[in-house]
Every structure is written in structure tokens, then in C-alpha cells.
Motif scaffolding. Structure first.
Motif, mmCIF file in Angstrom:
data_model
loop_
_atom_site.group_PDB
_atom_site.id
_atom_site.type_symbol
_atom_site.label_atom_id
_atom_site.label_comp_id
_atom_site.label_asym_id
_atom_site.label_seq_id
_atom_site.Cartn_x
_atom_site.Cartn_y
_atom_site.Cartn_z
ATOM 1 N N ILE A 194 0.506 -1.315 0.151
ATOM 2 C CA ILE A 194 0.226 0.189 0.109
ATOM 3 C C ILE A 194 0.783 0.860 0.411
ATOM 4 N N TRP A 195 1.816 1.118 1.231
ATOM 5 C CA TRP A 195 2.671 2.329 0.974
ATOM 6 C C TRP A 195 3.716 2.543 -0.714
ATOM 7 N N GLY A 196 4.019 1.177 -0.595
ATOM 8 C CA GLY A 196 4.676 1.798 -1.976
ATOM 9 C C GLY A 196 4.065 2.152 -3.612
ATOM 10 N N ASP A 197 2.481 1.562 -3.149
ATOM 11 C CA ASP A 197 2.167 2.205 -4.757
ATOM 12 C C ASP A 197 1.342 3.332 -3.610
ATOM 13 N N ALA A 198 0.929 4.668 -3.054
ATOM 14 C CA ALA A 198 1.416 5.871 -2.524
ATOM 15 C C ALA A 198 2.168 6.548 -3.275
ATOM 16 N N LEU A 199 3.523 6.107 -2.564
ATOM 17 C CA LEU A 199 4.222 6.311 -2.785
ATOM 18 C C LEU A 199 4.769 6.683 -4.718
ATOM 19 N N ASP A 200 4.434 5.878 -5.130
ATOM 20 C CA ASP A 200 4.506 5.902 -7.123
ATOM 21 C C ASP A 200 3.657 7.073 -7.365
ATOM 22 N N GLU A 201 1.992 7.181 -6.850
ATOM 23 C CA GLU A 201 1.680 8.083 -6.923
ATOM 24 C C GLU A 201 1.744 9.665 -6.276
ATOM 25 N N PRO A 218 5.577 10.629 -4.602
ATOM 26 C CA PRO A 218 6.085 10.394 -3.462
ATOM 27 C C PRO A 218 6.982 11.295 -2.284
ATOM 28 N N GLN A 219 6.037 12.501 -2.727
ATOM 29 C CA GLN A 219 6.639 13.757 -1.413
ATOM 30 C C GLN A 219 5.372 14.245 -1.083
ATOM 31 N N HIS A 220 4.469 13.320 -0.753
ATOM 32 C CA HIS A 220 3.408 13.238 -0.206
ATOM 33 C C HIS A 220 3.728 13.239 1.644
ATOM 34 N N LYS A 221 3.368 15.026 2.185
ATOM 35 C CA LYS A 221 4.139 15.556 3.760
ATOM 36 C C LYS A 221 3.661 13.803 5.181
ATOM 37 N N VAL A 222 2.108 13.264 4.934
ATOM 38 C CA VAL A 222 1.866 12.635 5.714
ATOM 39 C C VAL A 222 2.578 11.260 5.321
#
Length: 580
Positions: A549-556, A558-562
Motif C-alpha cells: 500500500i505504501w509503495g503504490d502510494a509513493l508512486d502516486e 513521492p513527496q506526500h508529507k503525511v
């Protein structure tokens, strides 16, 4: 004095208001009839005594129309219509109320008209449409049936407007009514179509498709039925859901309305097919601004900015939908890294739904380019020129400053705005969010409590306060109460589901937390929700699922603060997406 002596001139006046029964009076201003233009006397009508005391009010209403004092005239006719109980007066009152966009009065007059002239198709149609617009579909049903019995086209499908919002008892009554009319008029295609739509509403797609076959047996290319079938077949996973529409267009290539609806359906899953259909439509109507606009948006979606710009410039050349054309030319200029060109286009957006967005984007470009003074001057000018939108422009500018981490400037602006609008929910909420970013939780809570004191059912404020208390303090029980109230008000809202999952996690109720967070993530796979869900999964030992889940979110993002703060706090520093 017989009533007809006064009614007949008024009916002549109505002939001037509408060229034919059922004419759209909304495009015509009522005018009093000149005696010299009165039509030949109609056939004799039955007379009945005319109340002498009504003569002056009727003449007064007529002279009010001559003076174009329409509101005064309507008020007098609304009083006279139920007293005189004359179909002509009621029809006249209905049309005048419609012209003035006074729907409650129009409905009252139209219902009296149907009572006095139950055979009138215009009366029944007018009253039925007004009833449907006000959600009173059950009352409209017998009027629509009366139209069908008179041999005219009756719009039975409109009776299903808002069907899902009806209480179960009223839904059952509507089903009974539709089926009763269908039994009475078994060859009525509109009733067959309505039954098909009703079956779809009731969650019976197979039965709905079966009923549609009866419609096609009567009318092979019934447009609404074609679209309903396509929708049902698409939902069922059919490989060729549009087969019948394609056949209809082969047989009726000039059916532009069906082709347009088909093109819009294709935009959901087949952008190339949609483009092809819009190009066919455009070839037949090259100066149709609506088609040009659709083609511009499709080509932008297909990453063909050159074609998109060409269509938008054609709209400008035609002088139609110019605000939308300038707005999207600005968006295209931004896409191509030409911010000053974008500002030039955005400045030309003067009205319409894109106006605020265009002015906001100008401010954002200026702030991102470090032109804070120009941005401030831009919004100050907008507030001065648009006093009715001053509050909105305070909120828009403050949000842009906050997003750019210009928190002190944002706070100062919000304080200034709240001096003018001390009860502004939008400005108080914005200031509370700035307070949270500046770790001023006292300000944050004070502003949200002020909103809730006036609006105790403001789900957004309830959720914001509850989430912040859960995330930034140990006041978990209080946070849970606030979030629970918000969730009662908006049961399926992903942001509130996420907050509920998070507060339950903070209370150590992991299984319940995962249930809410999975539901939130399914509805809205945002990186912040991914951060929360991943953390609970990680803590409970499902590390593989958390990393995915984290990896896919980073793809979307990569700089999301939370998300990045969550990974750093948990000591996860070398994470990459699990996807190929």
C-alpha cells in the motif's frame, strides 16, 4: 353580467401570449390585448352568473398587465382564480406565473386548471411537470395517464425522478400505479420503458433487459431504451454493450441526438471511439460550439494539445463559450510551461463557472513565481471589483498562501477577512487549518468550536476537530464522539471513515480500525489514507500488505508529507513500490 363577457377578452389576450396551446411563455412577455386586435368571436359558450364584485379586480389585473406590473397582476389573478373557478382564468394565471418563474403559484393555478378542465392535455402536462419538479411524483402519475388516454405522447419515465429517495411505501405505490397503467395500455411504449427503468431501480437488471426487448419490438430505435440497454450491458461486462446503438446509427446516420449521447457514453471508457463520434458530429455542424468544446476536452485528455487549442480557438472565432475557451487555453498553456501566456488567457475569463478558478490560478502562478506583491494586488483588485464575492476571494487567496507555506501571510489575511466577516464559516475554517499547521491548536479548536456553536451539524467541522484531537492530542474519547457525530451525518464520506479508523487505532482497537480504513481506502485511495491503513497493518504484523500500500502510494505522490512522515517515524527509509 355573464362571466363569458369578461373571460372572452382575457382568452383573446392569452392568444397573444402563446401562439398555440402549450407554447413556451417563458420567452414572451405578457401583453394586454388591444381591442382592435381581438380575434373573431368563438362559438357560443354556456353562461353562468358573474359575481359583480369580481369585475373591478379583473379589470384591475388586466390594467396591471398593460402597465407591465406583472407581480401585481399575478397576485390578483391568484386570488380571483379559485373564486371564479373558470378554466380560462386558471390557464392564464398558470402561464403568467410560469413567465415570472413563480413555480409554487404556477402549480397551484395548474392544479385548479386540471380540476376545471380535466380533458386538457396542456393543463395535465403543465401540472404533472410542476409536480415532478417538486418531488410529488405520485400526484403527477394520474395526470400523465390522462395525457396518454387522450392519445398524446405521455412522459411516463419522468415519474421515476427521485424514485430512490421516496419512502418504501411510496415506492410500492408508484410500482403499483405504473403496472396498473401498463395493464390498461399494454401497447404504450413509454410505459414499457418506464417498467424497464423501474426494474433497474429495483435492482433487477436481467428483468429490465427483458422488458426492453418489448420496447424494441415496438420501436427498434427508441433512443432512451437504447441508452438504458447499453448502460445495463456495460455494468454486466458485455463485450459489445453498444451493438444496438451502432445498428441504430447505421440505419439512422442523421440521428445526431442519439450519436451525441453515444459519444458521451464512450467518453467513460473509449476515448478514441468518443473522439470519432464527436468528429462525425462536428463534420455535420462545424460551427457548433458545444461540439468544438467536447473535441477540445477529448484531445486534451488524449494528450494532443495542438488539436485541443485549435478547437478552442475556433470557439473564440465564433464568439461562443469564450470564457470556457479562454480558461482551457490557459490550462493548456500551463501544461506546456507557459505561465505568463496562461495568465493572459485567464484574465479574459469574465463570467461563468470557470471565473473563480481562473482568478485562483492567476494567483497561484504569481505566488509560485515569488510574485507575492502582484498576487496581493491581483486579489485586492478582485475584491474591490466584486463586492459580492469579497469573502470568497479572501478564502481563495488565504488557501493559496497556506498551500505555499506562507502561513503568516495567510493568517494575517484571514484575520483581515474576519474583521469584515466575523461569522464567516469559510474563513473561520481556513484559519483553523492554518492554526493547526502552525501548531496553534488553541486557535484551531477555538475557530472550529465557533463554527459548531452556530452549525452543530457541520460534518466537516466535526470531523476536522475530531481528527485533530485524535492525531495531535490524547483526547481520544472526545475525538471519537465528534467523529461519530460526523459519520452519522455523512455515513459514507471517505475522509470521515479515515478519521474513524485513525481514532480507533489510537485507542488500540486495531481490528475495528482496519475495517474503517479499508473502506475509506476503497472509496478514496489517497496517500494520507494509505499512510494510515499501512501503519495499522504494519503494527498488527501484516507488513507485506503495508509495504504494498505504501509503495503504490509513493508512486502516486513521492513527496506526500503525511506519507513520508509516517515512513520516517516508523524507520522505513528504503521503500519502493511493490508494483512492477
Amino acid at each position: 353580467m355573464p362571466l363569458r363577457l369578461l373571460v372572452l377578452p382575457i382568452l383573446a389576450f392569452l392568444a397573444a401570449c402563446a401562439s398555440a396551446p402549450g407554447a413556451d411563455v417563458a420567452n414572451q412577455a405578457p401583453q394586454a390585448v388591444e381591442v382592435a386586435e381581438a380575434p373573431p368571436p368563438p362559438p357560443p359558450v354556456s353562461e353562468r352568473p358573474f359575481p359583480a364584485e369580481s369585475l373591478y379586480p379583473l379589470l384591475s389585473a388586466e390594467f396591471a398587465l398593460r402597465r407591465r406590473e406583472y407581480e401585481s397582476a399575478l397576485g390578483q389573478y391568484m386570488t380571483l382564480a379559485p373564486e371564479l373557478r373558470d378554466a380560462g382564468i386558471s390557464a392564464h394565471t398558470t402561464r403568467l406565473a410560469q413567465y415570472l418563474n413563480r413555480e409554487p403559484e404556477a402549480l397551484e393555478a395548474a392544479l385548479l386548471w386540471t380540476e376545471l378542465a380535466p380533458e386538457s392535455v396542456e393543463a395535465n402536462s403543465t401540472a404533472a411537470n410542476l409536480l415532478v419538479r417538486r418531488g410529488r411524483t405520485l400526484e403527477a402519475a394520474p395526470l400523465v395517464a390522462a395525457i396518454a388516454r387522450a392519445g398524446e405522447d405521455a412522459n411516463f419515465p419522468m415519474l421515476l425522478s427521485g424514485f430512490r429517495r421516496l419512502p418504501p411505501e411510496q415506492q410500492s405505490q408508484m410500482v403499483t400505479a405504473i403496472n396498473s397503467y401498463a395493464a390498461e395500455m399494454p401497447d404504450n411504449t413509454q410505459l414499457m420503458l418506464t417498467q424497464a427503468l423501474l426494474l433497474e431501480e429495483l435492482g433487477k437488471p436481467d428483468a429490465s433487459l427483458e422488458k426492453l426487448q418489448q420496447v424494441f419490438a415496438n420501436e427498434p430505435y427508441q433512443a432512451q431504451a437504447l441508452l438504458v440497454e447499453a448502460r445495463l450491458l456495460t455494468a454486466a461486462g458485455s463485450r459489445r454493450p453498444f451493438r444496438r446503438i451502432e445498428s441504430a446509427l447505421e440505419a439512422q446516420p442523421e440521428n445526431t441526438r442519439l450519436r451525441l449521447q453515444y459519444a458521451r457514453l464512450l467518453t467513460q471508457d473509449d476515448i478514441d471511439g468518443a473522439k470519432e463520434q464527436f468528429e462525425i458530429l462536428n463534420a455535420n455542424a462545424p460551427q457548433d460550439a458545444d461540439l468544438l468544446f467536447s473535441l477540445a476536452l477529448i484531445n486534451r485528455e488524449m494528450d494532443d494539445p495542438g488539436a485541443a487549442k485549435q478547437y478552442l480557438k475556433e470557439m473564440l472565432a465564433l464568439g461562443e463559450r469564450t470564457d470556457e475557451a479562454n480558461y482551457y487555453l490557459g490550462r493548456l498553456a500551463e501544461d506546456e510551461g507557459e505561465p505568463q501566456q496562461a495568465i493572459s488567457y485567464y484574465q479574459k475569463v469574465m463570467t461563468g463557472r470557470d471565473y473563480l478558478s481562473a482568478k485562483q490560478r492567476i494567483g497561484r502562478i504569481l505566488i509560485e513565481d515569488g510574485e507575492l506583491e502582484k498576487s496581493q494586488a491581483h486579489f485586492a483588485s478582485l475584491r474591490a471589483a466584486n463586492p459580492e464575492q469579497r469573502e470568497q476571494f479572501f478564502a481563495i487567496e488565504a488557501e493559496l498562501l497556506s498551500n505555499a507555506d506562507q502561513l503568516d501571510s495567510s493568517l494575517a489575511l484571514l484575520n483581515l477577512g474576519l474583521e469584515e466577516y466575523p461569522d464567516s464559516t469559510a474563513l473561520l475554517y481556513s484559519r483553523s487549518m492554518v492554526g493547526e499547521k502552525q501548531n496553534d491548536l488553541v486557535l484551531m479548536e477555538s475557530d472550529l468550536r465557533q463554527i459548531l456553536a452556530r452549525e452543530p451539524d457541520n460534518a466537516t467541522a466535526l470531523n476536522a476537530l475530531g481528527y485533530t484531537l485524535a492525531n495531535r492530542t490524547d483526547r481520544y474519547d472526545e475525538a471519537l464522539e465528534l467523529i461519530s457525530r460526523a459519520l452519522e451525518l455523512q455515513p459514507g464520506e471517505p475522509a470521515i471513515l479515515d478519521s474513524m479508523g485513525w481514532v480507533l487505532y489510537r485507542q488500540g482497537r486495531y481490528d475495528e480500525s482496519i475495517t474503517y480504513l479499508r473502506q475509506a481506502f476503497a472509496e478514496f485511495p489517497d496517500p494520507e489514507v494509505a499512510a494510515h491503513l499501512g501503519e495499522v497493518l504494519w503494527v498488527t504484523g501484516d507488513t507485506e500488505a503495508a509495504l504494498k500500500i505504501w509503495g503504490d502510494a509513493l508512486d502516486e505522490d513521492p513527496q506526500h508529507k503525511v506519507l513520508t512522515a509516517t515512513l520516517e517515524r516508523l524507520g522505513i527509509t528504503a521503500l519502493t513500490s511493490a508494483s512492477p
